[in-house]
Design an enzyme around this catalytic site. Structure first.
Site, PDB file in Angstrom:
ATOM      1  N   ASN A   1       0.871  -1.172   0.000  1.00 18.53           N
ATOM      2  CA  ASN A   1       0.000   0.000   0.000  1.00 18.53           C
ATOM      3  C   ASN A   1       0.911   1.224   0.000  1.00 18.53           C
ATOM      4  OD1 ASN A   1      -1.764   2.052   0.553  1.00 18.53           O
ATOM      5  ND2 ASN A   1      -2.783   1.012   2.255  1.00 18.53           N
TER       6      ASN A   1
ATOM      7  N   ARG B   1      -2.460  -2.191  -3.601  1.00 15.61           N
ATOM      8  CA  ARG B   1      -3.663  -1.358  -3.468  1.00 15.61           C
ATOM      9  C   ARG B   1      -3.484  -0.219  -4.466  1.00 15.61           C
ATOM     10  NH1 ARG B   1      -4.529   3.420   0.541  1.00 15.61           N
ATOM     11  NH2 ARG B   1      -6.616   4.019  -0.078  1.00 15.61           N
TER      12      ARG B   1
ATOM     13  N   HIS C   1     -12.169   3.738  -0.541  1.00 14.17           N
ATOM     14  CA  HIS C   1     -12.207   2.788   0.586  1.00 14.17           C
ATOM     15  C   HIS C   1     -12.994   1.532   0.202  1.00 14.17           C
ATOM     16  CE1 HIS C   1     -11.795   6.265   3.724  1.00 14.17           C
ATOM     17  NE2 HIS C   1     -10.598   5.740   3.463  1.00 14.17           N
TER      18      HIS C   1
ATOM     19  N   ARG D   1      -9.568  16.508   6.062  1.00  8.16           N
ATOM     20  CA  ARG D   1     -10.383  16.902   4.908  1.00  8.16           C
ATOM     21  C   ARG D   1     -11.737  17.422   5.380  1.00  8.16           C
ATOM     22  NH1 ARG D   1      -9.549  11.323   2.429  1.00  8.16           N
ATOM     23  NH2 ARG D   1      -7.359  11.362   1.816  1.00  8.16           N
TER      24      ARG D   1
ATOM     25  N   GLY E   1      -9.908   3.051  12.225  1.00  6.47           N
ATOM     26  CA  GLY E   1      -9.268   3.329  13.526  1.00  6.47           C
ATOM     27  C   GLY E   1     -10.229   3.901  14.552  1.00  6.47           C
ATOM     28  N   ILE E   2     -11.076   4.837  14.144  1.00  4.41           N
ATOM     29  CA  ILE E   2     -12.015   5.447  15.094  1.00  4.41           C
ATOM     30  C   ILE E   2     -13.206   4.510  15.335  1.00  4.41           C
ATOM     31  CG2 ILE E   2     -13.556   7.416  15.474  1.00  4.41           C
ATOM     32  CD1 ILE E   2     -11.646   9.073  13.662  1.00  4.41           C
ATOM     33  N   GLY E   3     -13.766   3.978  14.254  1.00  6.42           N
ATOM     34  CA  GLY E   3     -14.936   3.104  14.370  1.00  6.42           C
ATOM     35  C   GLY E   3     -14.652   1.851  15.183  1.00  6.42           C
ATOM     36  N   GLU E   4     -13.445   1.340  15.070  1.00  2.54           N
ATOM     37  CA  GLU E   4     -13.112   0.089  15.754  1.00  2.54           C
ATOM     38  C   GLU E   4     -12.720   0.311  17.215  1.00  2.54           C
ATOM     39  OE1 GLU E   4     -10.002  -1.684  13.334  1.00  2.54           O
ATOM     40  OE2 GLU E   4     -11.253  -1.380  11.564  1.00  2.54           O
TER      41      GLU E   4
ATOM     42  N   GLU F   1      -8.082  -4.692   4.792  1.00  2.91           N
ATOM     43  CA  GLU F   1      -7.919  -4.555   3.346  1.00  2.91           C
ATOM     44  C   GLU F   1      -6.800  -5.459   2.820  1.00  2.91           C
ATOM     45  OE1 GLU F   1      -8.448   0.019   2.533  1.00  2.91           O
ATOM     46  OE2 GLU F   1      -8.044  -0.377   4.618  1.00  2.91           O
TER      47      GLU F   1
END
Ligand code: AMP
Length: 416
Positions: free
Chosen positions: A7, A99, A189, A250, A341-344, A396
């Site tokens: 990646n 990727r 994504h 962003r 990272g945040i969601g997990e 991924e």
């Protein structure tokens, strides 16, 4: 088959070596042999490598460019110092999966890399000038190091969203610009959304066609996808990864008129505007502190920092707005799924996203949400929920390795 997954980012390289084949895929017993990152390519590089036994090596050394970074990574993989029993020479790496950020309309699935495919990825450079050239450099470096005979595959970030209908992917600007320049929403994504949807289907043991979920990839970059009947029918990122949710640096959605207005008021060039919206906005821009969610949550809690708190509030509000929009578009869904990272890792963000959705039938189980171990998948909604919530750590690299093996062995690559 030992697959090296690469990646390549603008100034970083992430890699993993995964041992996988059709049997291990079926039983989820693929093995991670090594992984690493090289950051700050182009200056004093920061290297972090980890072998199959979990031993971590850190180092700092000048890393000129992507070619040099890949050279360093590969040399480490085959070195006695890395101490990876499965890899003693270049011949022990059997294939390489890349990727690739933008596949345009040309690539709707993973593919083996041929000279024509390289031409196709080059054609997409216009659409992704910041990303595709680095991916191409990675492919060239592997060919130089391993020779032209090594099978290489390209797995595109955009491919999963190719199923979006015209009404979702077009911008409401004159149609001729889509025809002439392919100006449209592509979404990104995709490998992450696809993996998460695949794991959801496995967890529930249901066929793909019955997957009706909203997937939320919340990392430094953030995107949402509406997956109906197993197909991505809408997603929050657009022509580039700038559109949609509030992200680390962003802005996500803004009125395009803001651009001209600020250019005039501040005398900004178009490049400066690009930097402002991509690198100085989002959580960083609002808080004025950092793009790191952990630090913002700590600031909010420990120092009651108003702008840190505002940044987090805007972040969760935008996600809720997209959930609402997608639920309307999908005629309801069965679950929302957190990844990235945040969601997990952040129970508090998940809780703030899911609050006050009882009217929709989403009842968060606080205990489940707070005690779910980082890195594990599971349901965080109450049994009585009509709309469920899950956490599914994304992977991924695994998907890229599996696609690569399937392509090399001539096995059909599932759409997900
Ligand atoms: P990624 O790009 O997927 O690696 O995600 C990076 C983001 O995840 C950063 O904003 C981190 O601050 C955030 N993150 C990682 N761990 C946590 C955590 N425990 N709580 C909140 N945010 C986290």
């Amino acid at each position: 088959m030992n697959v090296l997954v690469l990646n390549t980012g603008s100034s970083s390289l992430k890699f993993q070596v995964i041992d996988t084949d059709p049997e291990t895929m079926a039983s989820d017993t693929d093995r991670r042999i090594a992984k690493g990152t090289i950051e700050r390519i182009g200056s004093q590089g920061l290297l972090r490598f980890q072998n199959s036994a979990g031993r971590v090596t850190r180092n700092a050394q000048p890393v000129r460019d992507h070619r040099a970074a890949i050279d360093i990574a590969v040399r480490w993989l085959v070195s006695p110092e890395a101490d990876i029993p499965q890899i003693n020479s270049l011949a022990d790496i059997h294939a390489v999966g890349h990727r690739v950020v933008h596949g345009g309309e040309k690539f709707t699935a993973s593919t083996l890399i041929t000279p024509e495919v390289i031409d196709g990825i080059e054609e997409c450079i216009d659409l992704a000038p910041l990303h595709n050239p680095d991916n191409l450099r990675g492919i060239a470096a592997i060919t130089e190091i391993f020779g032209a005979g090594i099978p290489q595959s390209a797995v595109f970030d955009t491919a999963f969203h190719h199923s979006m209908p015209e009404g979702s992917f077009l911008y409401a600007i004159p149609y001729q610009f889509y025809r002439r320049h392919r100006v449209r929403r592509y979404g990104f994504h995709g490998t992450s959304h696809r993996y998460v949807a695949y794991r959801y289907r496995k967890l529930l043991d249901i066929p793909k066609e019955q997957v009706n979920i909203i997937t939320l990839h919340l990392g430094n970059g953030c995107s949402a996808a509406a997956i109906k009947g197993g197909r991505s029918i809408d997603t929050s990122m657009g022509l580039t990864p700038l559109e949609g949710l509030v992200m680390g640096t962003r802005s996500g959605d803004v009125d395009p008129a803001v651009i001209e207005y600020l250019m005039e008021k501040e005398g900004f060039s178009i490049n400066q505007m690009d930097t402002l919206l991509n690198k100085q906005s989002g959580l960083l821009g609002i808080s004025g502190l950092t793009n790191d969610m952990r630090d913002l949550l700590a600031e909010e809690q420990e120092n009651n920092d108003r702008r840190a708190s505002l940044a987090v509030q805007m972040f969760t509000q935008r996600i809720r707005k997209y959930i609402g929009a997608y639920l309307a578009e999908m005629n309801g869904a069965d679950a929302i799924v957190f990844a990235g990272g945040i969601g997990e890792n952040s129970a508090i963000i998940r809780q703030r996203v899911c609050q006050q959705m009882e009217w929709l039938g989403l009842h968060l189980d606080e205990q489940r949400n707070n005690t779910l171990q980082a890195g594990t998948e599971g349901r965080i909604s109450a049994d009585s929920s009509r709309l469920h919530a899950y956490v599914i750590p994304t992977d991924e690299e695994l998907l890229i390795a599996r696609d690569t093996v399937r392509l090399v062995e001539g096995i059909a690559v599932p759409s997900w």
